[in-house]
Design a protein around this motif. Structure first.
Motif, PDB file in Angstrom:
ATOM      1  N   LEU A   4       0.828  -1.199   0.000  1.00  0.00           N
ATOM      2  CA  LEU A   4       0.000   0.000   0.000  1.00  0.00           C
ATOM      3  C   LEU A   4       0.870   1.260   0.000  1.00  0.00           C
ATOM      4  O   LEU A   4       0.581   2.223  -0.711  1.00  0.00           O
ATOM      5  CB  LEU A   4      -0.940  -0.002   1.212  1.00  0.00           C
ATOM      6  N   ILE A   5       1.940   1.238   0.768  1.00  0.00           N
ATOM      7  CA  ILE A   5       2.827   2.409   0.839  1.00  0.00           C
ATOM      8  C   ILE A   5       3.500   2.649  -0.512  1.00  0.00           C
ATOM      9  O   ILE A   5       3.531   3.772  -1.009  1.00  0.00           O
ATOM     10  CB  ILE A   5       3.876   2.250   1.960  1.00  0.00           C
ATOM     11  N   LEU A   9       3.069   5.993  -2.885  1.00  0.00           N
ATOM     12  CA  LEU A   9       4.207   6.753  -3.420  1.00  0.00           C
ATOM     13  C   LEU A   9       4.091   6.880  -4.931  1.00  0.00           C
ATOM     14  O   LEU A   9       4.230   7.977  -5.482  1.00  0.00           O
ATOM     15  CB  LEU A   9       5.529   6.078  -3.040  1.00  0.00           C
ATOM     16  N   ALA A  10       3.810   5.765  -5.603  1.00  0.00           N
ATOM     17  CA  ALA A  10       3.702   5.756  -7.064  1.00  0.00           C
ATOM     18  C   ALA A  10       2.544   6.630  -7.539  1.00  0.00           C
ATOM     19  O   ALA A  10       2.685   7.391  -8.508  1.00  0.00           O
ATOM     20  CB  ALA A  10       3.543   4.323  -7.569  1.00  0.00           C
ATOM     21  N   GLU A  11       1.413   6.547  -6.855  1.00  0.00           N
ATOM     22  CA  GLU A  11       0.239   7.352  -7.230  1.00  0.00           C
ATOM     23  C   GLU A  11       0.550   8.842  -7.208  1.00  0.00           C
ATOM     24  O   GLU A  11      -0.028   9.612  -7.976  1.00  0.00           O
ATOM     25  CB  GLU A  11      -0.923   7.089  -6.259  1.00  0.00           C
ATOM     26  N   ASP A  86       7.152  -0.922   4.726  1.00  0.00           N
ATOM     27  CA  ASP A  86       6.025  -1.701   5.235  1.00  0.00           C
ATOM     28  C   ASP A  86       6.092  -1.948   6.731  1.00  0.00           C
ATOM     29  O   ASP A  86       5.084  -2.309   7.342  1.00  0.00           O
ATOM     30  CB  ASP A  86       5.915  -3.034   4.494  1.00  0.00           C
ATOM     31  N   HIS A  87       7.253  -1.752   7.345  1.00  0.00           N
ATOM     32  CA  HIS A  87       7.394  -1.958   8.787  1.00  0.00           C
ATOM     33  C   HIS A  87       7.060  -0.701   9.596  1.00  0.00           C
ATOM     34  O   HIS A  87       7.080  -0.726  10.817  1.00  0.00           O
ATOM     35  CB  HIS A  87       8.808  -2.429   9.142  1.00  0.00           C
ATOM     36  N   VAL A  88       6.756   0.411   8.900  1.00  0.00           N
ATOM     37  CA  VAL A  88       6.387   1.648   9.596  1.00  0.00           C
ATOM     38  C   VAL A  88       4.984   1.486  10.170  1.00  0.00           C
ATOM     39  O   VAL A  88       4.041   1.194   9.449  1.00  0.00           O
ATOM     40  CB  VAL A  88       6.434   2.867   8.644  1.00  0.00           C
ATOM     41  N   ARG A  89       4.871   1.645  11.490  1.00  0.00           N
ATOM     42  CA  ARG A  89       3.563   1.586  12.151  1.00  0.00           C
ATOM     43  C   ARG A  89       2.964   2.978  12.291  1.00  0.00           C
ATOM     44  O   ARG A  89       1.758   3.144  12.207  1.00  0.00           O
ATOM     45  CB  ARG A  89       3.687   0.942  13.531  1.00  0.00           C
ATOM     46  N   LEU A 120      -0.288  11.991   3.718  1.00  0.00           N
ATOM     47  CA  LEU A 120      -0.625  11.545   2.368  1.00  0.00           C
ATOM     48  C   LEU A 120      -0.171  10.106   2.133  1.00  0.00           C
ATOM     49  O   LEU A 120      -0.910   9.290   1.572  1.00  0.00           O
ATOM     50  CB  LEU A 120       0.046  12.481   1.347  1.00  0.00           C
ATOM     51  N   ILE A 121       1.016   9.766   2.580  1.00  0.00           N
ATOM     52  CA  ILE A 121       1.583   8.438   2.338  1.00  0.00           C
ATOM     53  C   ILE A 121       1.099   7.404   3.355  1.00  0.00           C
ATOM     54  O   ILE A 121       0.778   6.276   2.988  1.00  0.00           O
ATOM     55  CB  ILE A 121       3.129   8.507   2.335  1.00  0.00           C
TER      56      ILE A 121
END
Length: 155
Positions: A4-5, A9-11, A86-89, A120-121
């Motif tokens: 998802l992250i 970023l890509a979006e 992905d490990h960012v909570r 946003l991210i």
């Protein structure tokens, strides 16, 4: 499978740069007790350091862009330290330092460049505590510097 992250970023057309190397005697990140502490990051636009002083030779829009650029570099440092985002909570806290003239008092508007990017991210997990501080000078003449504390999922 795209995370998802990575998708967010890509979006938004954000490509994480190569993390900047330290310019003095420190390390870019320290992971301790489930928190990733990220050293202050400077703003780069098209590979060039964004310099100047708010309220003197730079305006709020330039400062806002610079704070956003610092936030992108924070994400690059976190990604390198964690092997991805992905490990960012949660983004716990940002410290935003703004090179500003004595009469300049819109530091919070400048700091929003970094804060808005985190939300946003990361969505709700991107909302954070923050300091927005005016200072008379920053390393290398940078206009903004931002550091961060990030809660991570270990293991």
């Amino acid at each position: 499978m795209t995370s998802l992250i990575s998708q967010r970023l890509a979006e938004h057309g954000i490509v994480l740069p190569e993390p900047a190397a330290p310019v003095a005697a420190y390390v870019p990140t320290v992971l301790a007790g489930g928190l990733l502490h990220i050293s202050g990051q400077l703003p780069f636009e098209d590979g060039v350091l964004m310099t100047g002083r708010l309220g003197e030779d730079r305006d709020i829009d330039f400062g806002h862009r610079a704070a956003r650029a610092c936030a992108i570099m924070l994400l690059a440092q976190a990604s390198k330290a964690l092997g991805g985002l992905d490990h960012v909570r949660r983004i716990v806290k940002l410290g935003v330092f703004i090179n500003s003239a004595a009469h300049f008092t819109d530091q919070p508007k400048v700091a929003n460049g970094a804060s808005e990017l985190m939300e946003l991210i990361f969505g709700e997990a991107g909302k954070h505590a923050r300091s927005a501080v005016g200072v008379p000078v920053l390393p290398l003449g940078a206009v903004v510097e931002v550091d961060a504390i990030v809660a991570v999922q270990e293991g």
